[in-house]
Design a protein around this motif. Structure first.
Motif, mmCIF file in Angstrom:
data_model
loop_
_atom_site.group_PDB
_atom_site.id
_atom_site.type_symbol
_atom_site.label_atom_id
_atom_site.label_comp_id
_atom_site.label_asym_id
_atom_site.label_seq_id
_atom_site.Cartn_x
_atom_site.Cartn_y
_atom_site.Cartn_z
ATOM 1 N N LEU A 1 6.683 3.031 -0.086
ATOM 2 C CA LEU A 1 6.358 1.899 -0.952
ATOM 3 C C LEU A 1 6.172 0.624 -0.143
ATOM 4 O O LEU A 1 5.299 -0.194 -0.450
ATOM 5 N N ALA A 2 7.001 0.450 0.895
ATOM 6 C CA ALA A 2 6.863 -0.732 1.748
ATOM 7 C C ALA A 2 5.521 -0.752 2.464
ATOM 8 O O ALA A 2 4.937 -1.817 2.678
ATOM 9 N N ILE A 3 5.018 0.422 2.857
ATOM 10 C CA ILE A 3 3.693 0.495 3.480
ATOM 11 C C ILE A 3 2.621 0.086 2.486
ATOM 12 O O ILE A 3 1.646 -0.605 2.834
ATOM 13 N N LEU A 4 2.771 0.482 1.224
ATOM 14 C CA LEU A 4 1.821 0.061 0.197
ATOM 15 C C LEU A 4 1.939 -1.429 -0.106
ATOM 16 O O LEU A 4 1.002 -2.044 -0.611
ATOM 17 N N ALA A 5 3.101 -2.018 0.222
ATOM 18 C CA ALA A 5 3.300 -3.447 -0.031
ATOM 19 C C ALA A 5 2.738 -4.317 1.080
ATOM 20 O O ALA A 5 2.145 -5.363 0.819
ATOM 21 N N LYS A 6 2.914 -3.897 2.350
ATOM 22 C CA LYS A 6 2.525 -4.792 3.450
ATOM 23 C C LYS A 6 1.894 -4.065 4.633
ATOM 24 O O LYS A 6 1.418 -4.720 5.553
ATOM 25 N N GLY A 7 1.908 -2.747 4.666
ATOM 26 C CA GLY A 7 1.286 -2.050 5.779
ATOM 27 C C GLY A 7 2.289 -1.328 6.659
ATOM 28 O O GLY A 7 3.438 -1.097 6.277
ATOM 29 N N PRO A 8 1.883 -0.963 7.884
ATOM 30 C CA PRO A 8 2.719 -0.138 8.772
ATOM 31 C C PRO A 8 4.091 -0.704 9.088
ATOM 32 O O PRO A 8 5.022 0.056 9.368
ATOM 33 N N ILE A 9 4.259 -2.033 9.052
ATOM 34 C CA ILE A 9 5.584 -2.588 9.362
ATOM 35 C C ILE A 9 6.625 -2.124 8.351
ATOM 36 O O ILE A 9 7.827 -2.126 8.653
ATOM 37 N N GLY A 10 6.186 -1.723 7.165
ATOM 38 C CA GLY A 10 7.115 -1.224 6.163
ATOM 39 C C GLY A 10 7.776 0.070 6.578
ATOM 40 O O GLY A 10 8.819 0.448 6.014
ATOM 41 N N PHE A 11 7.202 0.757 7.556
ATOM 42 C CA PHE A 11 7.788 1.980 8.113
ATOM 43 C C PHE A 11 8.357 1.731 9.502
ATOM 44 O O PHE A 11 9.492 2.124 9.807
ATOM 45 N N LEU A 12 7.597 1.050 10.347
ATOM 46 C CA LEU A 12 7.973 0.917 11.750
ATOM 47 C C LEU A 12 9.254 0.105 11.936
ATOM 48 O O LEU A 12 10.142 0.502 12.709
#
Length: 611
Positions: A196-207
């Motif tokens: 969901l964080a990736i859908l919110a702001k991009g790869p930083i939501g995972f990395l």
């Protein structure tokens, strides 16, 4: 100490006031709010839930989650400032509740309650919680990830994160391998939240959540080896040798691999991909890869490697940013950091919790300090960690812990009062220059001034709970004053919403063409609710009025002489107004036959402007 029902409802009422008081009253603030809101409006008008556009052009700045939330609100309640901001406020209240739960699992229930109030009343978090930006959405998703992880580990540890194997036996510290969840479903919830964080702001939501989690495990592993006597570091060695050996031991490939294995990174990446990738793949196909190239390349890699849009700064850029954005609670950060370093150095029930929170803050802030492009909102997801650090300090100070003196608290109160003293004349000057008739806003400086004095007095009398309560009340009043009272008044001085509303009012439902020259304001697009043409040269202006003699052109008054020869004879200045926070005026050019109706429309709108 168990929390009372009154305290729980008090927290919800306080943050509810901060995030919902007058939420729809302020006009959207240029630049980010109208860009995001207009993108959602255009998708709503087209019935499109896939491809973001702004001014009918592809927009690659942000992923889809913020637009899905706005579209849901628009479909339920229609398009307005309130509905565009509604999801941010709801998720910000959710973030406060998640911080409360985090504080309860990491420290104590009252620490979590205090951390929630600290987060909800820090000025920049309160601002983004009432804004049409993806920041509130990202923070909520990051907090979902952190809460899922901490709660799972706390459950494994008997209810509290880092609780020793046996009550009070500090020799029986948890080993580093015990700081991972046990259940597959717990791992799935952590990685789904990252999706969901990736859908919110991009790869930083995972990395970045992965970096925080991994760094914490490596630190715990290093602690285990050091305290068990397995470390090769000798205190008699030169400090350079010790630093090198510590770094090698901390990030040894074997340690790195063991941490990844404990985190189930391969299975987790698959879960994250199942949540996030379907939309990324779909938008890639729909735009022939243009959206992916613009977002992943332009707004991720390029922003890290080089400054974009003149948003650069030194490596210490975020120190003053946090001092202002986390105010008024930033005044307690030095004391909170001092206590953090003390708790990390020696065994205690809270050492693992403090290490995790400190790792969260340092990894997030450190990453963006190294990035070339710098913006204040980039480090907002570290604010929950900062709130937990400050709440931990204040909670122990209220309990009169033997190692915490009142000097740090009293100095913070002094600083709070000094900020108020400086703010009053500064606000008087700023409002007299840029916001005529709003000098009363300087009275907001009285809140930190009086709050600091009263809290200091209570601390002097050893009334610690009262002193912290005064700080909380001051922060709440300041947030309400800034967001619920000042923001609506300030927004009415913006030029772009007024100009767009004026043209629409004068057009009275007729289709018209609107263009700008030497002027770009996304609010014009949102409030005009149509495509705005951008004219770059006098030749373009001549062509525009030849094709649309009834059209309107917005430009700068001080650049009028550059284009006067390009204007047809019947085109004249219909309206003139000062530009918000600038030293020049703006003008609306159009057919001279509309001069009378434009003047009448301007008078009508001016009467409605402050209602």
């Amino acid at each position: 100490m168990m929390l009372t029902t009154r305290q729980r409802w008090g927290l919800l009422l306080a943050v509810g006031l901060v995030f919902f008081t007058g939420l729809g009253s302020p006009w959207l603030f240029d630049e980010d709010e109208p860009k995001n809101a207009e993108c959602g409006r255009e998708m709503y008008v087209r019935g499109d839930w896939l491809v973001p556009t702004f001014n009918e052009d592809l927009r690659t700045d942000k992923p889809i989650l913020i637009y899905w939330l706005m579209l849901t609100s628009f479909h339920l309640f229609g398009v307005s400032e309130l509905t565009a901001r509604l999801h941010s406020s709801i998720l910000s209240v959710g973030s406060v509740l998640l911080v409360w739960q985090l504080g309860k699992s990491l420290f104590r229930s009252e620490t979590g309650l205090l951390a929630g109030l600290i987060l909800g009343t820090s000025l920049m978090f309160a601002a983004v919680g009432r804004s049409v930006t993806p920041d509130a959405t990202l923070i909520f998703c990051i907090l979902l990830t952190m809460t899922a992880y901490v709660t799972a580990v706390a459950r494994r540890h008997g209810g509290k994160f880092g609780q020793p194997d046996s009550d009070g036996n500090m020799v029986a510290q948890r080993l580093w391998g015990e700081y991972v969840p046990q259940s597959t479903w717990e791992f799935a919830s952590i990685y789904a939240s990252m999706g969901l964080a990736i859908l919110a702001k991009g790869p930083i939501g995972f990395l970045l959540p992965m970096a925080i989690w991994g760094q914490f495990l490596l630190l715990q592993r290093y602690r285990d080896r050091t305290e068990c006597g397995n470390s090769v570091i000798d205190a008699r060695q030169h400090w350079l040798s010790r630093t090198f050996l510590m770094t090698w031991e901390l990030y040894h490939p074997r340690a790195f691999w063991e941490a990844l294995r404990e985190m189930r990174v391969f299975q987790g990446t698959l879960i994250t991909a199942l949540v996030a990738l379907p939309w990324y793949i779909a938008v890639g196909f729909a735009t022939q890869g243009a959206w992916l190239a613009g977002f992943l390349g332009g707004h991720n890699v390029d922003r890290f490697m080089r400054p974009m849009e003149n948003h650069s700064g030194p490596i210490i850029y975020y120190i003053p940013v946090i001092a202002l954005g986390f105010f008024p609670w930033s005044i307690f950060l030095p004391a909170g950091i001092w206590q953090m370093t003390r708790q990390v150095r020696k065994p205690s029930n809270d050492r693992a919790a403090v290490t995790f929170v400190a790792t969260w803050a340092m990894v997030w802030i450190g990453f963006f300090s190294l990035a070339s492009t710098k913006l204040p909102n980039y480090v907002l997801p570290s604010y929950p960690a900062l709130a937990l650090l400050v709440a931990n300090y204040l909670s122990e100070w209220m309990q009169e812990a033997s190692h915490i003196r009142s000097l740090g608290f009293r100095n913070a109160c002094r600083l709070l009062s000094v900020v108020g003293i400086v703010a009053i004349p500064a606000l008087i000057y700023a409002t007299s220059v840029y916001l005529p008739n709003e000098v009363w806003l300087a009275s907001l400086g009285v809140i930190p001034l009086v709050g600091g004095v009263l809290a200091f007095s209570a601390a002097q009398k050893a009334l610690r709970h009262r002193a912290v309560a005064i700080c909380c009340a001051s922060a709440l009043l300041l947030s309400l004053g800034m967001m619920g009272v000042a923001a609506p008044r300030i927004s009415r001085y913006q030029d772009s919403p007024q100009l767009a509303k004026l043209i629409r009012h004068e057009a009275n439902g007729r289709p018209v063409r609107i263009a700008t020259h030497n002027y770009s304001a996304p609010n014009v697009v949102f409030y005009a609710a149509q495509r705005i043409e951008r004219l770059d040269s006098p030749k373009d202006i001549t062509k525009f009025f030849h094709e649309a003699p009834e059209g309107y052109l917005i430009t700068r008054a001080d650049r009028m002489e550059d284009i006067v020869d390009a204007l047809p004879q019947e085109i004249t200045i219909l309206h003139r107004m000062p530009r918000f926070l600038r030293r020049h005026d703006l003008i609306v050019l159009g057919n001279e036959s509309k001069a009378a109706s434009m003047t009448a429309a301007a008078q009508d709108l001016d009467r409605l402007r402050w209602q």
